[in-house]
Scaffold this motif. Sequence first.
Motif, PDB file in Angstrom:
ATOM      1  N   ASN A  31      -8.235   3.279 -26.933  1.00 47.50           N
ATOM      2  CA  ASN A  31      -7.951   4.152 -25.908  1.00 47.50           C
ATOM      3  C   ASN A  31      -7.875   4.391 -24.199  1.00 47.50           C
ATOM      4  N   GLY A  32      -6.522   4.265 -23.969  1.00 53.56           N
ATOM      5  CA  GLY A  32      -6.508   4.909 -22.276  1.00 53.56           C
ATOM      6  C   GLY A  32      -6.829   5.941 -21.735  1.00 53.56           C
ATOM      7  N   ILE A  33      -7.705   5.600 -20.013  1.00 54.82           N
ATOM      8  CA  ILE A  33      -8.228   6.376 -19.482  1.00 54.82           C
ATOM      9  C   ILE A  33      -7.376   6.115 -18.382  1.00 54.82           C
ATOM     10  N   ILE A  34      -6.955   7.351 -17.840  1.00 53.85           N
ATOM     11  CA  ILE A  34      -6.058   6.960 -16.767  1.00 53.85           C
ATOM     12  C   ILE A  34      -6.547   8.205 -15.893  1.00 53.85           C
ATOM     13  N   GLN A  35      -7.257   7.301 -14.614  1.00 51.47           N
ATOM     14  CA  GLN A  35      -8.663   7.692 -13.365  1.00 51.47           C
ATOM     15  C   GLN A  35      -7.825   8.983 -13.392  1.00 51.47           C
ATOM     16  N   TRP A  36      -6.578   9.212 -13.070  1.00 52.49           N
ATOM     17  CA  TRP A  36      -5.837  10.373 -11.660  1.00 52.49           C
ATOM     18  C   TRP A  36      -5.364  11.291 -12.600  1.00 52.49           C
ATOM     19  N   GLY A  37      -4.815  12.209 -11.967  1.00 50.36           N
ATOM     20  CA  GLY A  37      -4.551  13.393 -12.642  1.00 50.36           C
ATOM     21  C   GLY A  37      -2.665  13.433 -13.250  1.00 50.36           C
ATOM     22  N   GLU A  38      -2.147  14.362 -14.504  1.00 50.71           N
ATOM     23  CA  GLU A  38      -1.202  13.985 -14.605  1.00 50.71           C
ATOM     24  C   GLU A  38       0.121  14.863 -13.307  1.00 50.71           C
ATOM     25  N   GLY A  39       1.053  13.639 -13.483  1.00 46.79           N
ATOM     26  CA  GLY A  39       2.136  14.463 -12.519  1.00 46.79           C
ATOM     27  C   GLY A  39       2.001  13.215 -11.326  1.00 46.79           C
ATOM     28  N   GLY A  40       0.342  12.689 -11.358  1.00 51.63           N
ATOM     29  CA  GLY A  40       0.299  11.499 -10.308  1.00 51.63           C
ATOM     30  C   GLY A  40       1.257  10.186 -10.026  1.00 51.63           C
ATOM     31  N   ASP A  84     -15.235  -4.558 -26.167  1.00 56.76           N
ATOM     32  CA  ASP A  84     -14.631  -4.606 -26.962  1.00 56.76           C
ATOM     33  C   ASP A  84     -13.024  -3.986 -27.296  1.00 56.76           C
ATOM     34  N   GLY A  85     -12.202  -4.040 -26.242  1.00 52.13           N
ATOM     35  CA  GLY A  85     -11.321  -3.677 -25.799  1.00 52.13           C
ATOM     36  C   GLY A  85     -10.779  -2.374 -26.436  1.00 52.13           C
ATOM     37  N   GLN A  86     -11.334  -1.864 -26.759  1.00 52.90           N
ATOM     38  CA  GLN A  86     -11.124  -0.525 -27.508  1.00 52.90           C
ATOM     39  C   GLN A  86     -11.039   0.794 -26.465  1.00 52.90           C
ATOM     40  N   THR A  87     -11.498   0.309 -25.316  1.00 58.75           N
ATOM     41  CA  THR A  87     -11.368   1.402 -24.281  1.00 58.75           C
ATOM     42  C   THR A  87     -10.471   0.833 -22.728  1.00 58.75           C
ATOM     43  N   LEU A  88      -9.462   1.113 -22.617  1.00 55.78           N
ATOM     44  CA  LEU A  88      -9.304   1.189 -21.652  1.00 55.78           C
ATOM     45  C   LEU A  88      -8.429   1.220 -20.361  1.00 55.78           C
ATOM     46  N   LEU A  89      -9.483   0.810 -18.775  1.00 56.52           N
ATOM     47  CA  LEU A  89      -9.535   1.602 -17.871  1.00 56.52           C
ATOM     48  C   LEU A  89      -7.651   1.355 -17.245  1.00 56.52           C
ATOM     49  N   LEU A  90      -7.040   2.342 -16.796  1.00 53.12           N
ATOM     50  CA  LEU A  90      -5.744   2.653 -16.621  1.00 53.12           C
ATOM     51  C   LEU A  90      -6.104   3.108 -15.096  1.00 53.12           C
ATOM     52  N   GLY A  91      -5.976   2.653 -14.153  1.00 48.94           N
ATOM     53  CA  GLY A  91      -6.384   2.869 -12.747  1.00 48.94           C
ATOM     54  C   GLY A  91      -5.797   2.328 -11.798  1.00 48.94           C
ATOM     55  N   ALA A  92      -5.800   2.609 -10.315  1.00 48.63           N
ATOM     56  CA  ALA A  92      -5.667   2.034  -9.398  1.00 48.63           C
ATOM     57  C   ALA A  92      -6.193   1.428  -8.714  1.00 48.63           C
ATOM     58  N   GLU A  93      -5.660   1.348  -7.731  1.00 48.49           N
ATOM     59  CA  GLU A  93      -6.593   0.537  -6.308  1.00 48.49           C
ATOM     60  C   GLU A  93      -7.850   0.681  -5.854  1.00 48.49           C
ATOM     61  N   ASN A  94      -8.395   1.835  -6.420  1.00 50.84           N
ATOM     62  CA  ASN A  94      -9.579   2.581  -6.038  1.00 50.84           C
ATOM     63  C   ASN A  94     -10.972   1.796  -6.448  1.00 50.84           C
ATOM     64  N   PRO A  95     -10.628   1.529  -7.008  1.00 55.37           N
ATOM     65  CA  PRO A  95     -12.113  -0.071  -7.427  1.00 55.37           C
ATOM     66  C   PRO A  95     -12.260  -0.518  -6.760  1.00 55.37           C
ATOM     67  N   ALA A  96     -11.867  -1.162  -6.259  1.00 55.85           N
ATOM     68  CA  ALA A  96     -11.777  -2.410  -5.222  1.00 55.85           C
ATOM     69  C   ALA A  96     -12.432  -1.997  -4.304  1.00 55.85           C
ATOM     70  N   MET A  97     -12.338  -0.621  -4.243  1.00 54.18           N
ATOM     71  CA  MET A  97     -13.706  -0.517  -2.333  1.00 54.18           C
ATOM     72  C   MET A  97     -15.112   0.684  -2.468  1.00 54.18           C
ATOM     73  N   TYR A  98     -15.187   0.641  -4.260  1.00 55.12           N
ATOM     74  CA  TYR A  98     -16.015   1.875  -4.288  1.00 55.12           C
ATOM     75  C   TYR A  98     -17.406   1.629  -3.650  1.00 55.12           C
ATOM     76  N   ASP A  99     -18.068  -0.404  -3.443  1.00 58.44           N
ATOM     77  CA  ASP A  99     -19.290  -0.467  -3.086  1.00 58.44           C
ATOM     78  C   ASP A  99     -18.935  -0.132  -1.948  1.00 58.44           C
ATOM     79  N   ALA A 100     -18.646  -0.840  -1.469  1.00 57.00           N
ATOM     80  CA  ALA A 100     -17.844  -0.012   0.405  1.00 57.00           C
ATOM     81  C   ALA A 100     -18.718   0.694   0.595  1.00 57.00           C
ATOM     82  N   LEU A 101     -17.975   1.953  -0.079  1.00 56.13           N
ATOM     83  CA  LEU A 101     -17.679   3.271   0.134  1.00 56.13           C
ATOM     84  C   LEU A 101     -19.040   3.959   0.078  1.00 56.13           C
ATOM     85  N   GLY A 102     -19.861   3.370  -0.750  1.00 57.90           N
ATOM     86  CA  GLY A 102     -20.863   3.780  -1.548  1.00 57.90           C
ATOM     87  C   GLY A 102     -20.392   4.583  -2.574  1.00 57.90           C
ATOM     88  N   LEU A 103     -19.525   5.020  -2.875  1.00 52.44           N
ATOM     89  CA  LEU A 103     -18.762   6.081  -4.799  1.00 52.44           C
ATOM     90  C   LEU A 103     -19.387   5.785  -5.352  1.00 52.44           C
TER      91      LEU A 103
END
Length: 317
Positions: A31-40, A84-103
């Motif tokens: 399963n590949g979970i894309i963290q942003w919307g279609e067409g982005g 287990d490697g069965q669920t992938l996060l397909l993401g951009a840079e944003n999680p690198a700053m989640y903690d600093a931004l309180g997200l």
Amino acid sequence: MIIFIEVRMKRLLALLLTIPLLLGCTKTAVNGIIQWGEGGGTDTLMRPLCSYTEGYLDGTIALRNMTGGTGTVATQYVYDKPADGQTLLLGAENPAMYDALGLSVLTYADFDCVILIGSETVGVTVAASSPYEDFASLIDAAKANPDTIRLATTAKGGLPWTVARFIEAVTGATFNEIPYDSDATARTAVLNGECDVTVMKLQAGLDAANEGAIRYLCLFSDAASDALPDVPPITDYDPAFSAYLPWGPFYGVFVKKGTDPKTREALSDAFLNGFREPAYQTLLSDLHVEPLGLCGDEANAYINAWRTASLAALNAQ
């Protein structure tokens, strides 16, 4: 007689289900979970990459867009799954700053990088009919009317929001920031007049710029781009921006930390092969995405350096 037939049918069904196992032809669905919307931008890069990568996996990749919270919804979803490697996060840079931004309490430190795909140059953009002829006139107007000029963002921690923090740190200018669920919808908001300005990747705005629908006022870079040679780098406005450069959004594939190293390495090998496909490299070139192809320690070093530059802008305000 009916009972006998039912028993025979159940045994036949069981045999049919067993045949693929005996022949060794089972295929797994990742399963590949894309963290942003279609067409982005993230979606545009991930779908073809996964298509090419499937040829090197013993299975398929089922893709799903899961938006919300600057990607935190998708990030939490993948983290909550087994390592287990069965669920992938397909993401951009944003999680690198989640903690600093309180997200979120999660960051990329809670995941292992399968592959970093590429990075991008971005620019400050307005509609063709905008009264702002250059970056200087935009900043002058924003400083004269704080929090008034409408900036289309992808919410706190998204690309336009982050670049706005760099702009604020250097110039002191602030905007009326309006969130959208992807860079595609933020672009539309500028095109239809809902907002005055946004920050776009080249892949998201180049066609519209070439068609005369939007204008790039500057690139968030210390050098011009061959794609838009007449658009100045932001350091032409103020060399102080060079303290935060080079900087740009990046894209990657991640698994939850704790995934068996052999599983992660197998995924990295498959994605690297997909990444190296000539057709995918052509796509990256056409979209003006700088290829990275980093895994392991190299990927971690890249993410950490990106985070350091972003934190510097936040701390300068």
